[in-house]
Motif scaffolding. Structure first.
Motif, PDB file in Angstrom:
ATOM      1  N   ASN A 113       3.745  86.102   2.258  1.00 18.21           N
ATOM      2  CA  ASN A 113       3.415  84.701   1.995  1.00 18.21           C
ATOM      3  C   ASN A 113       1.963  84.421   2.382  1.00 18.21           C
ATOM      4  N   ILE A 114       1.222  83.882   1.421  1.00 18.53           N
ATOM      5  CA  ILE A 114      -0.193  83.573   1.628  1.00 18.53           C
ATOM      6  C   ILE A 114      -0.453  82.122   1.227  1.00 18.53           C
ATOM      7  N   ASP A 115      -1.135  81.390   2.097  1.00 21.79           N
ATOM      8  CA  ASP A 115      -1.653  80.068   1.733  1.00 21.79           C
ATOM      9  C   ASP A 115      -3.173  80.127   1.764  1.00 21.79           C
ATOM     10  N   VAL A 116      -3.792  79.467   0.805  1.00 25.99           N
ATOM     11  CA  VAL A 116      -5.253  79.400   0.705  1.00 25.99           C
ATOM     12  C   VAL A 116      -5.682  77.949   0.808  1.00 25.99           C
ATOM     13  N   LEU A 117      -6.744  77.709   1.567  1.00 21.64           N
ATOM     14  CA  LEU A 117      -7.239  76.344   1.747  1.00 21.64           C
ATOM     15  C   LEU A 117      -8.750  76.316   1.628  1.00 21.64           C
ATOM     16  N   CYS A 118      -9.257  75.375   0.828  1.00 22.84           N
ATOM     17  CA  CYS A 118     -10.700  75.178   0.670  1.00 22.84           C
ATOM     18  C   CYS A 118     -10.976  73.676   0.671  1.00 22.84           C
ATOM     19  N   LEU A 119     -11.873  73.236   1.539  1.00 19.72           N
ATOM     20  CA  LEU A 119     -12.326  71.847   1.528  1.00 19.72           C
ATOM     21  C   LEU A 119     -13.691  71.830   0.849  1.00 19.72           C
ATOM     22  N   ALA A 120     -13.695  71.355  -0.396  1.00 20.86           N
ATOM     23  CA  ALA A 120     -14.874  71.496  -1.254  1.00 20.86           C
ATOM     24  C   ALA A 120     -15.718  70.223  -1.264  1.00 20.86           C
ATOM     25  N   THR A 121     -17.011  70.416  -1.055  1.00 19.34           N
ATOM     26  CA  THR A 121     -17.951  69.294  -1.114  1.00 19.34           C
ATOM     27  C   THR A 121     -19.369  69.823  -1.256  1.00 19.34           C
ATOM     28  N   GLU A 122     -20.282  68.946  -1.597  1.00 20.34           N
ATOM     29  CA  GLU A 122     -21.707  69.238  -1.476  1.00 20.34           C
ATOM     30  C   GLU A 122     -22.222  68.685  -0.148  1.00 20.34           C
ATOM     31  N   ASN A 123     -23.358  69.188   0.289  1.00 16.72           N
ATOM     32  CA  ASN A 123     -24.047  68.638   1.468  1.00 16.72           C
ATOM     33  C   ASN A 123     -25.430  68.193   0.999  1.00 16.72           C
ATOM     34  N   MET A 124     -25.577  66.888   0.772  1.00 18.19           N
ATOM     35  CA  MET A 124     -26.782  66.364   0.130  1.00 18.19           C
ATOM     36  C   MET A 124     -27.420  65.241   0.961  1.00 18.19           C
ATOM     37  N   PRO A 125     -28.743  65.050   0.823  1.00 21.28           N
ATOM     38  CA  PRO A 125     -29.416  63.921   1.474  1.00 21.28           C
ATOM     39  C   PRO A 125     -29.378  62.677   0.582  1.00 21.28           C
ATOM     40  N   SER A 126     -29.168  61.541   1.167  1.00 21.71           N
ATOM     41  CA  SER A 126     -29.234  60.278   0.415  1.00 21.71           C
ATOM     42  C   SER A 126     -29.163  59.143   1.425  1.00 21.71           C
ATOM     43  N   GLY A 127     -29.208  57.915   0.918  1.00 23.01           N
ATOM     44  CA  GLY A 127     -29.112  56.755   1.800  1.00 23.01           C
ATOM     45  C   GLY A 127     -27.775  56.638   2.484  1.00 23.01           C
ATOM     46  N   SER A 128     -26.752  57.312   1.919  1.00 21.11           N
ATOM     47  CA  SER A 128     -25.422  57.258   2.531  1.00 21.11           C
ATOM     48  C   SER A 128     -25.077  58.521   3.308  1.00 21.11           C
ATOM     49  N   ALA A 129     -26.040  59.429   3.420  1.00 23.48           N
ATOM     50  CA  ALA A 129     -25.761  60.722   4.047  1.00 23.48           C
ATOM     51  C   ALA A 129     -25.543  60.598   5.547  1.00 23.48           C
ATOM     52  N   GLN A 130     -24.772  61.523   6.068  1.00 24.71           N
ATOM     53  CA  GLN A 130     -24.583  61.645   7.509  1.00 24.71           C
ATOM     54  C   GLN A 130     -25.914  61.913   8.193  1.00 24.71           C
ATOM     55  N   ARG A 131     -26.098  61.294   9.379  1.00 26.31           N
ATOM     56  CA  ARG A 131     -27.369  61.405  10.098  1.00 26.31           C
ATOM     57  C   ARG A 131     -27.234  62.328  11.296  1.00 26.31           C
ATOM     58  N   PRO A 132     -28.299  63.033  11.668  1.00 25.44           N
ATOM     59  CA  PRO A 132     -28.313  63.673  12.981  1.00 25.44           C
ATOM     60  C   PRO A 132     -28.108  62.604  14.054  1.00 25.44           C
ATOM     61  N   SER A 133     -27.258  62.889  14.997  1.00 23.45           N
ATOM     62  CA  SER A 133     -26.844  62.005  16.105  1.00 23.45           C
ATOM     63  C   SER A 133     -25.594  61.201  15.788  1.00 23.45           C
ATOM     64  N   ASP A 134     -25.103  61.234  14.532  1.00 22.07           N
ATOM     65  CA  ASP A 134     -23.833  60.569  14.229  1.00 22.07           C
ATOM     66  C   ASP A 134     -22.704  61.228  15.035  1.00 22.07           C
ATOM     67  N   VAL A 135     -21.648  60.462  15.303  1.00 22.54           N
ATOM     68  CA  VAL A 135     -20.436  60.981  15.942  1.00 22.54           C
ATOM     69  C   VAL A 135     -19.262  60.736  15.011  1.00 22.54           C
ATOM     70  N   VAL A 136     -18.499  61.796  14.737  1.00 19.57           N
ATOM     71  CA  VAL A 136     -17.326  61.674  13.867  1.00 19.57           C
ATOM     72  C   VAL A 136     -16.086  62.116  14.622  1.00 19.57           C
TER      73      VAL A 136
END
Length: 488
Positions: free
Chosen positions: A301-324
């Motif tokens: 039994n095998i499960d595969v998982l991929c969380l797919a996204t781009e990592n891009m700069p923009s006005g809505s982008a995550q900032r250095p120093s953000d906390v999630v």
């Protein structure tokens, strides 16, 4: 593809491929004239040097009643020194030779080489040939000629030759599919397109679940979604399941799936950004592997998982120093938005843990430090479980995707300490590959786990062995071989 026991059987091919070692003194072609030609060539020429290709022409006018117009000799060196990787390299060179030639059909005579592990040597030879015979020219106006290739295999001594060749073919086709995905430009292979390909590629033995941004948000996957928020492309969770065994938990293959990594607001230099369409190499490998595992009908039994996204700069982008707040409740300080892959893996591992996995292996083009530390000859590996780590190493030894384990030491772990959150996503320049693994291990906790950092191994700038320029597809075959080991 057809299989015969004797060279004398009627063949549709006009080219016979034979393997020649330094220990070869004769091969019986069941034709006196051809035997003499080969014997004299063996005496007067170097036919056996590793990777050397020599063509002996046997036209009908001179060699009556011989099925073939040419014999293609592939040198494999000394039998005492031969191993699966050397013969795979030699066969990879022949695969490229075939690709560039006008040949369209081949018969392989494989009984000319005998070793202590004939099955593995034979399997590796065909893997090398299939993998060397690869080109990505989808976007070339003038494409390479598409050959209607026909193969025959001749062997009277290897009883399971058909199974060996079929396994080689499935593993190689899977790795070439992974190469295709990594070689695709990022404007084509978006997270949505990757999820569509994963869904369309599967057969009825594999189930596919795709989760949207909203569905991931309901699960609390804020570490993953924080990476995605600078891009206009919709993030996707891709979950594939192959479960031939009832009432048994799965081994989980998790692949990093950043379809383009600009670095985000911690922007990469332009020269470093060019190859970042390949930052989804881990996802390509795991998606390709599960399909091959299903095609080979392995009982695991095998499960595969991929969380797919781009990592891009923009006005809505995550900032250095953000906390999630990650899916497991850990608060993460984002010190560098270019350390994004580990953020997606944090939530991926938490998601997988909800299914009580037997084992988790994550594959990621994670750190440039991996190439500084080990170069391209080994995959950087980390683990919390010796038994599983040994199995991964064994799979890598078989497939030529060598794995080298690095330590998870207490000193470098402290570099991830944050003054404002539970943990931060970078530990600075020192021990960068190790601190990245420590970060992932924080979310793994007690689950048996191996982490493979393939940043140094996912792409190559030149033809080398069975790898052609561009994406390598590493470690697709390792993951398939690992499933064979789990099956035992």
């Amino acid at each position: 593809m057809k299989f015969y026991k004797k060279i004398t059987e009627k063949s549709k091919s006009n080219s016979l491929v034979v393997l020649v070692s330094e220990d070869t003194d004769s091969i019986n072609f069941s034709n006196d004239s051809v035997n003499l030609l080969f014997s004299e060539s063996l005496s007067n020429e170097d036919l056996s040097s590793l990777g050397k290709i020599t063509v002996l022409h046997t036209p009908d006018s001179l060699y009556k009643n011989f099925n073939f117009l040419r014999i293609i000799c592939i040198g494999v060196g000394s039998l005492e020194e031969i191993d699966s990787n050397k013969i795979r390299r030699a066969a990879g060179s022949f695969g490229r030779y075939f690709l560039d030639s006008k040949l369209s059909n081949l018969s392989f005579f494989v009984d000319s080489i005998k070793s202590k592990d004939t099955d593995l040597i034979t399997e590796s030879f065909f893997e090398g040939f299939f993998l060397g015979n690869y080109i990505f020219d989808k976007y070339k106006s003038k494409k390479s000629e598409k050959k209607d290739v026909f193969f025959e295999v001749v062997s009277s001594e290897i009883s399971n030759i058909q199974d060996i060749v079929n396994k080689s073919y499935e593993k190689s086709e899977a790795e070439k599919f992974a190469r295709d995905l990594v070689n695709e430009p990022a404007n084509v292979l978006t997270p949505t397109e990757l999820s569509n390909i994963a869904n369309n590629k599967t057969d009825k033995s594999i189930s596919c679940k795709i989760l949207s941004k909203e569905e991931c948000a309901k699960l609390g996957m804020n570490a993953f979604l924080g990476v995605s928020q600078g891009s206009i492309e919709e993030p996707k969770l891709i979950h594939l399941s192959y479960k031939p065994l009832k009432n048994e938990n799965s081994y989980w293959y998790i692949g990093k799936a950043i379809t383009f990594d600009s670095g985000g607001l911690s922007l990469k230099p332009s020269g470093s950004m060019f190859s970042m369409k390949g930052d989804m190499g881990g996802s390509a490998a795991v998606i390709a592997a599960i399909n091959a595992i299903a095609n080979l009908k392995l009982k695991v039994n095998i499960d595969v998982l991929c969380l797919a996204t781009e990592n891009m700069p923009s006005g809505s982008a995550q900032r250095p120093s953000d906390v999630v707040r990650a899916m497991n409740g850990t608060y993460i300080e984002v010190e560098n938005t270019d350390a994004e892959g580990r953020l997606t893996l944090a939530d991926a591992i938490t998601y997988a843990k909800g299914f009580d996995p037997k084992f988790i292996i994550d594959i990621a083009t994670l750190t440039g430090a991996a190439s500084i530390g080990l170069g391209k000859g080994n995959i950087s590996a980390f683990s919390n479980n010796k038994d599983f780590m040994d199995k991964v190493k064994l799979a890598g030894d078989i497939t030529g995707d060598f794995v080298w384990q690095l330590p998870l030491d207490s000193t470098s772990k402290k570099q991830n300490n944050s003054t404002v959150a539970d943990i931060k996503n970078t530990g600075g320049r020192l021990a960068g590959t190790i601190t990245a693994a420590h970060f992932i291990n924080h979310f793994v906790e007690e689950v048996p786990w191996v982490h493979l950092d393939i940043a140094a191994n996912s792409m190559t700038s030149s033809n080398d062995g069975w790898h052609n320029r561009g994406a390598t597809g590493i470690p697709t075959r390792l993951l398939i071989e690992l499933a064979y080991i789990f099956e035992k």
